[in-house]
Design a protein around this motif. Structure first.
Motif, mmCIF file in Angstrom:
data_model
loop_
_atom_site.group_PDB
_atom_site.id
_atom_site.type_symbol
_atom_site.label_atom_id
_atom_site.label_comp_id
_atom_site.label_asym_id
_atom_site.label_seq_id
_atom_site.Cartn_x
_atom_site.Cartn_y
_atom_site.Cartn_z
ATOM 1 N N ASP A 69 0.805 -1.228 0.000
ATOM 2 C CA ASP A 69 0.000 0.000 0.000
ATOM 3 C C ASP A 69 0.837 1.277 0.000
ATOM 4 O OD1 ASP A 69 -2.464 -1.323 -0.098
ATOM 5 O OD2 ASP A 69 -2.430 -1.649 2.073
ATOM 6 N N HIS A 70 2.010 1.241 -0.625
ATOM 7 C CA HIS A 70 2.834 2.443 -0.787
ATOM 8 C C HIS A 70 2.475 3.102 -2.113
ATOM 9 C CE1 HIS A 70 5.241 1.623 2.714
ATOM 10 N NE2 HIS A 70 5.566 0.422 2.260
ATOM 11 N N ALA A 71 2.242 4.385 -2.073
ATOM 12 C CA ALA A 71 1.865 5.146 -3.269
ATOM 13 C C ALA A 71 3.067 5.280 -4.210
ATOM 14 C CB ALA A 71 1.370 6.528 -2.866
ATOM 15 N N PRO A 72 2.825 5.353 -5.513
ATOM 16 C CA PRO A 72 3.921 5.527 -6.474
ATOM 17 C C PRO A 72 4.807 6.731 -6.157
ATOM 18 C CG PRO A 72 1.924 4.942 -7.632
ATOM 19 C CD PRO A 72 1.540 5.163 -6.194
ATOM 20 N N ALA A 73 4.198 7.831 -5.731
ATOM 21 C CA ALA A 73 4.992 9.027 -5.403
ATOM 22 C C ALA A 73 5.941 8.740 -4.239
ATOM 23 C CB ALA A 73 4.074 10.195 -5.067
ATOM 24 N N THR A 74 5.476 7.952 -3.280
ATOM 25 C CA THR A 74 6.322 7.595 -2.130
ATOM 26 C C THR A 74 7.528 6.787 -2.592
ATOM 27 O OG1 THR A 74 4.377 7.558 -0.698
ATOM 28 C CG2 THR A 74 6.337 6.412 0.097
ATOM 29 N N ILE A 75 7.313 5.862 -3.503
ATOM 30 C CA ILE A 75 8.409 5.033 -4.021
ATOM 31 C C ILE A 75 9.420 5.910 -4.765
ATOM 32 C CG2 ILE A 75 9.012 3.135 -5.567
ATOM 33 C CD1 ILE A 75 7.493 2.265 -3.015
ATOM 34 N N ARG A 76 8.926 6.831 -5.571
ATOM 35 C CA ARG A 76 9.835 7.717 -6.334
ATOM 36 C C ARG A 76 10.657 8.615 -5.409
ATOM 37 N NH1 ARG A 76 5.266 7.690 -9.859
ATOM 38 N NH2 ARG A 76 5.795 6.716 -11.849
ATOM 39 N N VAL A 77 10.003 9.172 -4.394
ATOM 40 C CA VAL A 77 10.708 10.037 -3.440
ATOM 41 C C VAL A 77 11.751 9.220 -2.675
ATOM 42 C CG1 VAL A 77 10.430 11.366 -1.295
ATOM 43 C CG2 VAL A 77 8.874 11.747 -3.214
ATOM 44 N N THR A 78 11.373 8.031 -2.269
ATOM 45 C CA THR A 78 12.304 7.170 -1.543
ATOM 46 C C THR A 78 13.492 6.799 -2.408
ATOM 47 O OG1 THR A 78 10.506 6.302 -0.180
ATOM 48 C CG2 THR A 78 12.525 4.994 -0.292
ATOM 49 N N ALA A 79 13.254 6.492 -3.673
ATOM 50 C CA ALA A 79 14.367 6.176 -4.582
ATOM 51 C C ALA A 79 15.314 7.365 -4.693
ATOM 52 C CB ALA A 79 13.832 5.779 -5.959
ATOM 53 N N GLY A 80 14.770 8.574 -4.766
ATOM 54 C CA GLY A 80 15.604 9.774 -4.814
ATOM 55 C C GLY A 80 16.448 9.936 -3.562
ATOM 56 N N ARG A 81 15.846 9.675 -2.419
ATOM 57 C CA ARG A 81 16.588 9.769 -1.145
ATOM 58 C C ARG A 81 17.673 8.696 -1.070
ATOM 59 N NH1 ARG A 81 11.414 10.872 2.787
ATOM 60 N NH2 ARG A 81 11.190 13.069 2.229
ATOM 61 N N LEU A 82 17.351 7.498 -1.502
ATOM 62 C CA LEU A 82 18.348 6.423 -1.491
ATOM 63 C C LEU A 82 19.510 6.737 -2.425
ATOM 64 C CD1 LEU A 82 15.983 3.309 -1.378
ATOM 65 C CD2 LEU A 82 17.363 4.240 0.499
ATOM 66 N N MET A 83 19.223 7.423 -3.525
ATOM 67 C CA MET A 83 20.294 7.832 -4.433
ATOM 68 C C MET A 83 21.206 8.853 -3.752
ATOM 69 S SD MET A 83 18.558 7.998 -8.202
ATOM 70 C CE MET A 83 19.893 9.017 -8.786
ATOM 71 N N LYS A 84 20.631 9.815 -3.043
ATOM 72 C CA LYS A 84 21.432 10.824 -2.340
ATOM 73 C C LYS A 84 22.331 10.181 -1.288
ATOM 74 C CE LYS A 84 18.353 14.747 -2.937
ATOM 75 N NZ LYS A 84 17.422 15.679 -2.293
ATOM 76 N N GLN A 85 21.877 9.072 -0.698
ATOM 77 C CA GLN A 85 22.647 8.376 0.325
ATOM 78 C C GLN A 85 23.660 7.404 -0.272
ATOM 79 O OE1 GLN A 85 19.952 6.517 3.096
ATOM 80 N NE2 GLN A 85 18.725 8.368 3.277
ATOM 81 N N GLY A 86 23.620 7.206 -1.586
ATOM 82 C CA GLY A 86 24.537 6.266 -2.220
ATOM 83 C C GLY A 86 24.083 4.820 -2.167
ATOM 84 N N LEU A 87 22.863 4.586 -1.681
ATOM 85 C CA LEU A 87 22.345 3.224 -1.607
ATOM 86 C C LEU A 87 21.860 2.740 -2.975
ATOM 87 C CD1 LEU A 87 20.503 3.609 1.781
ATOM 88 C CD2 LEU A 87 22.496 2.172 1.341
#
Length: 158
Positions: free
Chosen positions: A17-35
């Motif tokens: 039940d995670h919204a697509p926008a949540t997944i996109r934002v999380t992917a962006g944050r994970l990129m900033k962290q180098g994950l």
């Protein structure tokens, strides 16, 4: 699977039940962290920090092979000069310490028994790969004589 389109991540997120926008934002944050890192628009793969986390987790399987007899020596890392205002850096630093078995003895001094068969420099390189800043100071100590109210041994007796 070495690469994954964001659409697949969104489909998996929908199972929880995670919204697509949540997944996109999380992917962006994970990129900033180098994950995560992006190989093309909307295509992701594990990043350098993510690889270090993956390798650390995989190494836990053989941790008993990496532990030697403890002769009373300590590995300590001094970090108080690195500051605490960058909360992301502090969280990343503390995660690296926890993954490597370090505990905070006093503010800015993280310690662990020097009971790994690897050299201290290898442990430091692992910490850096996990996100510890290069300005940290590694100390290899023979003993830990401290004031009576600070007992390093208590950190591992929980």
């Amino acid at each position: 699977m070495s690469e994954m389109p964001v659409g697949q991540l969104i489909r998996w997120g929908s199972l929880f039940d995670h919204a697509p926008a949540t997944i996109r934002v999380t992917a962006g944050r994970l990129m900033k962290q180098g994950l995560l890192e992006s190989t093309d628009r909307g295509i992701y793969r594990i990043g350098q920090v993510g690889k270090a986390l993956q390798e650390t987790a995989a190494a836990w399987i053989s941790i008993l092979d990496r532990i030697g007899a403890w002769d009373g020596q300590w590995l300590c890392v001094h970090t108080s000069h690195l500051g605490r205002t960058d909360k992301t850096a502090v969280r990343t630093r503390e995660r690296a310490f926890r993954l490597m078995g370090f505990e905070q003895l006093v503010a800015g001094l993280w310690c662990r028994p020097a009971n790994l068969v690897e050299p201290a420099s290898v442990s430091l390189n692992r910490l850096i790969a996990l996100g510890l800043e290069r300005g940290a100071v590694l100390l290899h100590m023979q003993g830990a004589d401290m004031c009576a109210d600070v007992d390093a041994h208590r950190l591992w007796l929980r």
